[in-house]
Scaffold this active site. Structure first.
Site, mmCIF file in Angstrom:
data_model
loop_
_atom_site.group_PDB
_atom_site.id
_atom_site.type_symbol
_atom_site.label_atom_id
_atom_site.label_comp_id
_atom_site.label_asym_id
_atom_site.label_seq_id
_atom_site.Cartn_x
_atom_site.Cartn_y
_atom_site.Cartn_z
ATOM 1 N N ASP A 128 18.164 22.989 -82.932
ATOM 2 C CA ASP A 128 17.483 22.458 -81.732
ATOM 3 C C ASP A 128 16.815 21.043 -82.428
ATOM 4 O O ASP A 128 18.103 20.109 -81.888
ATOM 5 C CB ASP A 128 15.612 22.821 -81.328
ATOM 6 N N CYS A 186 25.383 32.984 -61.524
ATOM 7 C CA CYS A 186 24.402 32.704 -60.650
ATOM 8 C C CYS A 186 24.896 32.723 -58.953
ATOM 9 O O CYS A 186 24.202 32.747 -58.699
ATOM 10 C CB CYS A 186 24.836 30.922 -60.858
ATOM 11 N N CYS A 196 11.661 24.895 -59.186
ATOM 12 C CA CYS A 196 11.223 23.912 -59.887
ATOM 13 C C CYS A 196 10.339 22.931 -59.414
ATOM 14 O O CYS A 196 10.637 21.829 -57.955
ATOM 15 C CB CYS A 196 12.094 22.834 -60.336
ATOM 16 N N CYS A 212 11.323 16.498 -65.027
ATOM 17 C CA CYS A 212 10.893 18.132 -66.343
ATOM 18 C C CYS A 212 9.374 17.371 -66.601
ATOM 19 O O CYS A 212 8.856 16.484 -67.677
ATOM 20 C CB CYS A 212 11.657 17.846 -66.956
ATOM 21 N N CYS A 239 6.987 23.947 -69.496
ATOM 22 C CA CYS A 239 6.881 24.988 -68.386
ATOM 23 C C CYS A 239 7.945 25.866 -68.128
ATOM 24 O O CYS A 239 8.907 25.615 -68.607
ATOM 25 C CB CYS A 239 7.048 23.309 -66.748
ATOM 26 N N CYS A 242 11.454 27.611 -64.152
ATOM 27 C CA CYS A 242 13.167 27.919 -63.787
ATOM 28 C C CYS A 242 12.851 29.141 -64.263
ATOM 29 O O CYS A 242 14.259 29.960 -63.650
ATOM 30 C CB CYS A 242 13.607 26.868 -63.995
ATOM 31 N N CYS A 246 14.146 33.188 -62.217
ATOM 32 C CA CYS A 246 15.499 33.998 -62.225
ATOM 33 C C CYS A 246 15.494 35.408 -62.695
ATOM 34 O O CYS A 246 15.577 35.822 -62.848
ATOM 35 C CB CYS A 246 15.957 33.345 -63.857
#
Length: 329
Positions: A128, A186, A196, A212, A239, A242, A246
Site C-alpha cells: 500500500d 461486471c 456511491c 470519495c 466507506c 461500493c 457488489c
C-alpha cells in the site's frame, strides 16, 4: 524458470498467512497509463505522495536490480459487520476493524524477503504505502480483475482482501490473468456506481478521490465540504458502500485472518464518547489500528458530521461540548 524456487515461495507465503498467491512477469509496469491519466485530472486530490512516487511505479526496475518477476499476495479480511450497539455510533470501513494491515502484512513480507535473500534472491516488498500499483499487478497475476468500483475482485468470491507484492530478480512462471476482466465479470451491472453516495465514480474503473468519502474522512485534513456532508450519513471512517452492493461479495466469507476480526468498539465508534475523550488519550487508544490515520481532530470532525446526519437530539450535549475544542475544525 526456477520452478523449485516458485514452489517454495508459494508454500512459504501460505505459511505466512497469505490466502491468495499469484505470479507474473515484471518487465514493465502494469497500470501506469491509467495512473498517469488519474494524476493528470487531479483525481488524487491532495495526496501528493502519489505524484512523488510516480517514477518508481513507472519503472519498478529501480527497486530491484535485475528485476524479472513479481509475487502478488492477498489476505482476506471481510468479517461480517457486528450489530449496531446503539443509535449514536458511526460506521467504520471493514478494513479498519482489526489490526493495522500495514504493520501486520509488512512484518510477514519482511520475513519472506529475509528468507528469499538467504537463498540469494534479490527482493523488494510493498504493501500500500510503497511505490507499486498493487491492484494492477494483482490483475496481471490473476488474483482478481479490476472492477467498475476500482477494486480488485475475485469473480464470485470476494473483493475483501488486502494486496501486497514482492519483486524478485528471478524468472518465475506467470499465472494467467482472469479472462474477460471488467467487461465479462461486471457486465452491465452498475450497483457500485449507483450506491456511491457522492457520485465519486467518473467512469468504469475511474474514481475522483476528491468526491470519495474514504478520502474525506481519512486522508483530508480540512473540513468536509458542505455539499457532501449529508451524503456522509453515519460513516465516520472510510466507506464500503461500493463493495457491500457488489454481487461478487454475496458469498459467505471463509478463510479469514483472525488479526482482522473486529475489535471491541471498532466496527461502530461511540461518537459521544469519541468527542468527549481528550485528543492524546483518543490517539493512544487507537495504537496499532488504522483508525489512528485521521488523527483525533479528523475523527472528531467526522463524528460531528455523522451525529448531525443521525439527527438524534441525545447527541446535543456531545456536540455542544465539542465547541470547546481548541481546534476550530
Amino acid at each position: 524458470m526456477d520452478s523449485e524456487l516458485q514452489d517454495w515461495i508459494r508454500q512459504r507465503c501460505r505459511e505466512l498467512g497469505f490466502t491468495r498467491v499469484g505470479f507474473t512477469f515484471a518487465t514493465d509496469a502494469p497500470g501506469i497509463g491509467h495512473y498517469d491519466a488519474f494524476l493528470s485530472k487531479d483525481h488524487h486530490a491532495d495526496m501528493g505522495w502519489m505524484v512523488t512516487g510516480r517514477d518508481a511505479r513507472a519503472d519498478p526496475s529501480q527497486l530491484v536490480p535485475g528485476l524479472q518477476s513479481a509475487v502478488v499476495l492477498g489476505i482476506d479480511y471481510g468479517w461480517p459487520r457486528p450489530e449496531r450497539p446503539h443509535a449514536l455510533t458511526g460506521r467504520v470501513a471493514r478494513y479498519a476493524w482489526g489490526r493495522d494491515y500495514h504493520n501486520l502484512v509488512s512484518k510477514r513480507l519482511r520475513k519472506l524477503c529475509r528468507d528469499l535473500r538467504a537463498k540469494g534472491v534479490g527482493a523488494f516488498w510493498s504493501v500500500d504505502s510503497r511505490p507499486l500499483i498493487e491492484r494492477a499487478w494483482a490483475e496481471r497475476a490473476g488474483i482478481g480483475f479490476l472492477g467498475k468500483n476500482c477494486c480488485a475482485i475475485a469473480p464470485g468470491d470476494s473483493s475483501w482482501f488486502f494486496l501486497a507484492a514482492v519483486l524478485v530478480d528471478r524468472a518465475l512462471e506467470p499465472d494467467p490473468p482472469i479472462k474477460g476482466g471488467l467487461e465479462r465479470h461486471c457486465g452491465r451491472c452498475t450497483r457500485c456506481h449507483t450506491a456511491c453516495p457522492t457520485n465519486a465514480f467518473v467512469g468504469d474503473g475511474q474514481l475522483d478521490a476528491r468526491r470519495c468519502l474514504s478520502w474525506m474522512t481519512i486522508e483530508s485534513r480540512g473540513a468536509i465540504p458542505l455539499a457532501y456532508r449529508e451524503a456522509l450519513g453515519d460513516w465516520v471512517f472510510g466507506c464500503d458502500d461500493c463493495q457491500e452492493v457488489c454481487p461478487h461479495n454475496h458469498r459467505a466469507p471463509t478463510d479469514l485472518e483472525q488479526d482482522f476480526a473486529p475489535r471491541a468498539g471498532h466496527a461502530w465508534l461511540d461518537l459521544p464518547r469519541l468527542l468527549a475523550t481528550p485528543d492524546d488519550a483518543l490517539e493512544d487508544s487507537l495504537l496499532g489500528s488504522p483508525l489512528k490515520r485521521p488523527g483525533a481532530v479528523g475523527l472528531k470532525r467526522n463524528a460531528c458530521v455523522a451525529l448531525g446526519n443521525i439527527g438524534d437530539t441525545a447527541a446535543r450535549p456531545a456536540l455542544l461540548g465539542a465547541l470547546d475544542h481548541n481546534d476550530p475544525l
